[in-house]
Design a protein around this motif. Structure first.
Motif, short mmCIF file in Angstrom:
data_model
loop_
_atom_site.label_atom_id
_atom_site.label_comp_id
_atom_site.label_asym_id
_atom_site.label_seq_id
_atom_site.Cartn_x
_atom_site.Cartn_y
_atom_site.Cartn_z
N UNK A 240 0.80 -1.25 -0.10
CA UNK A 240 0.06 -0.28 0.38
C UNK A 240 0.78 1.31 -0.14
N UNK A 241 -0.17 2.05 -0.39
CA UNK A 241 1.11 3.65 -0.80
C UNK A 241 -0.07 4.60 -1.08
N UNK A 242 0.47 6.07 -0.40
CA UNK A 242 -0.76 7.04 -0.56
C UNK A 242 0.16 8.52 -1.06
N UNK A 243 -0.83 9.17 -1.70
CA UNK A 243 -0.25 10.60 -1.83
C UNK A 243 -1.36 10.99 -1.54
N UNK A 244 -0.76 12.53 -1.16
CA UNK A 244 -1.61 12.99 -0.27
C UNK A 244 -1.43 14.63 -0.41
N UNK A 245 -2.43 15.76 -0.99
CA UNK A 245 -2.32 16.84 -1.20
C UNK A 245 -3.10 17.34 -0.74
N UNK A 246 -3.59 18.56 -0.91
CA UNK A 246 -4.39 19.50 0.09
C UNK A 246 -6.31 20.28 -0.83
N UNK A 247 -7.75 19.63 -0.06
CA UNK A 247 -8.46 20.15 -0.74
C UNK A 247 -8.83 21.29 -1.28
N UNK A 248 -9.26 22.17 -2.08
CA UNK A 248 -9.57 23.59 -2.47
C UNK A 248 -11.05 23.67 -2.15
N UNK A 249 -12.10 24.19 -2.57
CA UNK A 249 -12.95 24.82 -3.45
C UNK A 249 -12.59 25.42 -4.27
N UNK A 250 -13.18 25.21 -6.09
CA UNK A 250 -13.35 25.72 -7.25
C UNK A 250 -13.46 27.12 -7.17
N UNK A 251 -13.67 27.99 -8.20
CA UNK A 251 -13.78 29.02 -8.70
C UNK A 251 -15.38 28.92 -9.25
N UNK A 252 -15.40 26.84 -9.79
CA UNK A 252 -17.17 27.60 -10.49
C UNK A 252 -18.44 26.82 -9.59
N UNK A 253 -17.62 26.24 -8.16
CA UNK A 253 -18.29 26.43 -6.90
C UNK A 253 -18.94 27.91 -6.64
N UNK A 254 -17.80 28.80 -6.97
CA UNK A 254 -17.95 29.77 -5.44
C UNK A 254 -18.79 30.60 -6.75
N UNK A 255 -19.63 30.67 -7.76
CA UNK A 255 -19.57 31.60 -8.25
C UNK A 255 -21.10 31.79 -8.67
N UNK A 256 -22.00 30.37 -8.79
CA UNK A 256 -23.10 30.24 -7.86
C UNK A 256 -23.30 31.19 -6.24
N UNK A 257 -22.17 30.62 -5.94
CA UNK A 257 -22.84 31.12 -4.59
C UNK A 257 -22.61 32.94 -4.12
N UNK A 258 -21.93 33.46 -4.69
CA UNK A 258 -22.00 35.09 -5.01
C UNK A 258 -22.90 35.40 -5.35
N UNK A 259 -23.90 34.61 -6.68
CA UNK A 259 -24.22 35.12 -7.69
C UNK A 259 -26.01 34.88 -6.64
N UNK A 260 -26.44 34.15 -5.52
CA UNK A 260 -26.86 33.85 -4.37
C UNK A 260 -26.66 35.64 -3.63
N UNK A 261 -25.99 35.97 -2.93
CA UNK A 261 -25.49 36.96 -2.51
C UNK A 261 -24.91 36.14 -0.99
N UNK A 262 -24.28 35.13 -1.64
CA UNK A 262 -23.66 34.51 0.25
C UNK A 262 -21.97 34.69 0.25
N UNK A 263 -21.55 34.50 1.68
CA UNK A 263 -20.58 35.81 1.33
C UNK A 263 -20.07 34.63 1.91
N UNK A 264 -18.80 34.22 1.29
CA UNK A 264 -18.02 33.24 1.60
C UNK A 264 -17.43 32.44 3.04
#
Length: 773
Positions: free
Chosen positions: A101-125
């Motif tokens: 067994x082996x594993x490679x790990x990195x950091x999860x980030x939220x994408x611009x595509x997810x952010x755009x509809x939230x901004x459109x809804x007036x949601x402050x991130x």
């Protein structure tokens, strides 16, 4: 030759434990193996035998399988893997074999595509909002260190995370830093084990595994009636925002004159390597068909393969990225296994390689299946492929198999080919899987609609720019191409995905017949007669959109809800009038958009709760309940791609396909919820709720390939959701079962049924009201 000291093990049965004394010239280990959860049964036993814990069970046909398990220097070891026919002589397939067994790990980030509809809804991130959505991206590539860049095929590199990060939160910007990524091999420090029986299976657990950021156990599960062995690391991490991939297999397999690693290439031609070359410095990656590699020796073979669907996160394409490997470790031993690549295919978008998510303190399941068998590699692979019906969707009487939301871009490609009689390779590849209905997607991009749909019927402001493209010729080419490519038992539905939808998020449109529409600009009527296309619609608001849908008996569904361009939806519109319309079907279900490695059910964190939320939101209304239809999200597929593993399908209850130009029967069946979503291994041929009043009976006929874990009855009362779980771990693999389950309906308003297998995949039926109808 390098001499290796070896531990010798001596077992003594102590009450409900096996005491394992391990001695060597430099140390002595004492390992206690707890048997309190073990119950002996005919054809499935565990016993101490000198140096080993011996697990023996009846496999397929008359084969008997035996594993001699011990611990060598802290590492769980197969002292021997043997099989025999009946009471014949044992054939050993390997000694001193260990997990890899082996594993490679990195950091999860939220994408611009997810952010755009939230901004459109007036949601402050804020950090809280980020915590809610960050785990479910599509456009993330935690192992890609490059700046956001353009796709080699043209266009942008997608919607990666914002380069500047998210101020006020703990998400840093791009480019990623090398220190975010860690590679690690498993380190074992096993000091005890446990043996547990459950139904027709037995699990041996070895705590004491360190795998990079993860700590946990190695587990072996065997199943009575099949040679199948599930080898997995079950581990958790305390670190936050971990994204990862894992590779797994077996090492220490013996090299002899008869040894070879064998696999089928993507042209279905058998290939093999007989270890005549030098020792490999690393793994040799194999672009193998069906995700299977087989180690063959004298008299038998062992295959390695992953869970056929859960092993994969969502991508835009299904190009085979070499999911198997072999490695010559010495002149006497080699290894085989399964793997995930570290980046997307060089011809595709590098920003879409999301990996698995690992929420802190959740039990991540890093699984590889093994299948030891007497006989050749080719014979072994046939038995393995029985678990996926040879990577095909099995026919089910009274049902048709549908793949929806496939980004084939049929209309534009037919225009580019200048010949709508062109039969695209995509259709050949999909048809070969047993799919009867292909709901292909042409993209419709609208300008000017705000994502904020909190106001009733948001309107499109007057146009200040030209249309992005003329939609009518694309629609006409898609319709003509679909009609000419149809065949007996195979239809193509020209469907659309609307970006910038007036309903919020993304919107899928399923049509029963050709419908021509585009965006309404200032001065245009809603409806007019076009001399070339006949009746056309010009849509300028949500009201226009719904009026067209109602007039043409179209179906609306929301693809990839709560993520991608539908982040924040459908929650934001659940109280809008259009959401209650019977033509608003529900949403599209596909796993992998933030797949968490701890999920034991398809899309357990994001999709399954939404099915239940939708039922609770609508059960008290005089409209049909909302339903889940499978979506593909993949584009441009061809023979050799791993299409089967890339998406679920929908089995639609229809005796016959409508072979005319009117697909109303398909629309009507979907609208009534006469369908179920499946990964393909679990099928439900019949489901009903019998009886009236509080005392009901849930009746279902289920067939399956991998050993079935459980069936569940999920219910709701309009506000909360509950479930009744029935263990099926006594059922053998490759079987079927008729269920009649007593169900107390008191206080409950709707119910649905699902079945889940030991590969963490299954079938999901639609909710039904419990009102006597």
């Amino acid at each position: 030759m390098t001499m290796r000291a070896s531990n010798t093990l001596r077992f003594a049965l102590l009450g409900t434990s096996v005491l394992c004394m391990s001695s060597a010239s430099w140390a002595a280990d004492q390992i206690s193996c707890n048997l309190s959860g073990y119950k002996a049964q005919s054809g499935l036993t565990a016993a101490a035998d000198g140096q080993a814990l011996v697990v023996t069970w009846n496999g397929e046909g008359d084969q008997e399988v035996r594993l001699r398990l011990s611990v060598n220097g802290g590492t769980p070891t197969f002292e021997d893997i043997s099989l025999r026919h009946g009471a014949g002589a044992w054939t050993s397939l390997g000694t001193n074999v260990t997990p890899d067994f082996s594993v490679t790990t990195g950091m999860r980030r939220m994408s611009n595509q997810q952010l755009q509809p939230l901004y459109g809804l007036g949601v402050k991130v804020t950090q809280d909002v980020l915590n809610q959505y960050r785990w479910d991206p599509f456009w993330d590539a935690p192992l890609d260190f490059a700046e956001p860049r353009r796709n080699p095929n043209g266009g942008s590199s997608g919607n990666p995370p914002p380069a500047d990060g998210l101020p006020g939160t703990d998400q840093p910007g791009l480019p990623r830093k090398a220190e975010e990524v860690q590679n690690a091999n498993a380190v074992y420090a096993v000091k005890n084990c446990a043996v547990a029986s459950e139904g027709g299976r037995l699990t041996v657990t070895y705590p004491g595994v360190k795998l990079g950021l993860f700590d946990g156990s190695l587990q072996y599960t065997v199943f009575k009636g099949t040679n199948l062995v599930k080898q997995e690391v079950v581990a958790s991490t305390k670190a936050n925002w971990v994204a990862y991939k894992y590779d797994a297999g077996l090492k220490g397999l013996p090299i002899s004159a008869d040894s070879r690693a064998a696999w089928r290439d993507i042209s279905s031609t058998w290939q093999s390597y007989r270890f005549g070359g030098q020792v490999n410095e690393g793994r040799v990656n194999l672009t193998a068909a069906n995700r299977v590699v087989v180690a063959e020796g004298k008299g038998g073979s062992i295959s390695a393969f992953p869970p056929p669907h859960k092993f994969f996160w969502a991508r835009e394409i299904a190009i085979n990225m070499a999911y198997n490997w072999y490695r010559k470790d010495s002149d006497t031993t080699y290894a085989i296994g399964v793997r995930q690549n570290e980046h997307e295919h060089e011809s595709e978008n590098p920003a879409n390689w999301a990996l698995y998510s690992a929420r802190p303190n959740t039990q991540q399941l890093m699984t590889v299946f093994l299948y030891p068998s007497l006989g050749s590699a080719e014979d072994n692979a046939k038995k393995v492929l029985a678990f996926t019906h040879d990577d095909k969707y099995a026919p089910l009487p009274g049902y048709q198999v549908m793949q929806h939301h496939y980004h084939m871009d049929l209309g534009q490609r037919m225009l580019d080919a200048k010949n709508t009689a062109t039969f695209l390779p995509d259709l050949e590849a999909i048809k070969a899987l047993g799919v009867n209905i292909v709901s292909q997607i042409d993209s419709v991009m609208l300008d000017g609609f705000a994502d904020n749909v909190a106001a009733e019927n948001p309107k499109l402001p007057p146009a200040t720019t030209k249309r992005r493209r003329d939609q009518f010729p694309i629609t006409a080419a898609a319709v003509s191409g679909a009609r000419q490519s149809a065949d007996k038992g195979f239809v193509i539905m020209p469907s659309q995905e609307v970006y910038g939808s007036p309903l919020g998020g993304h919107t899928d449109l399923l049509f029963s017949h050709p419908v021509y529409w585009d965006q309404r600009f200032e001065g245009q009527p809603f409806e007019e007669n076009n001399p070339k296309y006949g009746k056309v619609y010009h849509v300028g608001s949500a009201a226009d959109f719904m009026k067209m849908v109602q007039a043409e008996n179209a179906l609306i569904s929301m693809p990839h809800p709560r993520t991608k361009g539908s982040t924040g939806f459908p929650d934001a519109v659940k109280d809008q009038a259009f959401f209650s319309d019977p033509h608003y079907l529900g949403f599209g279900l596909r796993w992998g958009m933030g797949i968490d490695g701890s999920e034991r059910k398809t899309c357990e964190y994001r999709c399954l709760p939404l099915i239940d939320d939708l039922a609770n939101w609508t059960v008290d209304k005089t409209i049909p309940l909302k339903y889940a239809i499978s979506i593909s999200e993949v584009r441009h597929q061809q023979a050799g791609d791993d299409i089967y593993s890339s998406s679920p399908v929908t089995y639609v209850k229809l005796n016959d396909l409508p072979m005319t130009n009117d697909q109303t029967p398909i629309i009507d069946a979907l609208k009534k919820g006469e369908m179920f979503v499946t990964t393909g291994e679990v099928l439900v041929s019949n489901f009903e709720v019998r009886g009236t009043g509080d005392k009901r009976t849930i009746v279902a006929d289920v067939s399956y390939t991998f050993p079935l874990d459980e069936v569940e009855i999920v219910w709701g009362d309009g506000k909360k959701t509950g479930r009744q779980v029935v263990s099926t771990k006594d059922l053998p693999a490759l079987g079927s079962h008729h269920f009649e389950i007593p169900f107390d309906a008191k206080g409950k308003k709707w119910v649905r049924f699902a079945a889940w297998d030991s590969a963490y995949e299954g079938a999901i039926l639609q909710p039904q009201r419990l009102n006597g109808k």
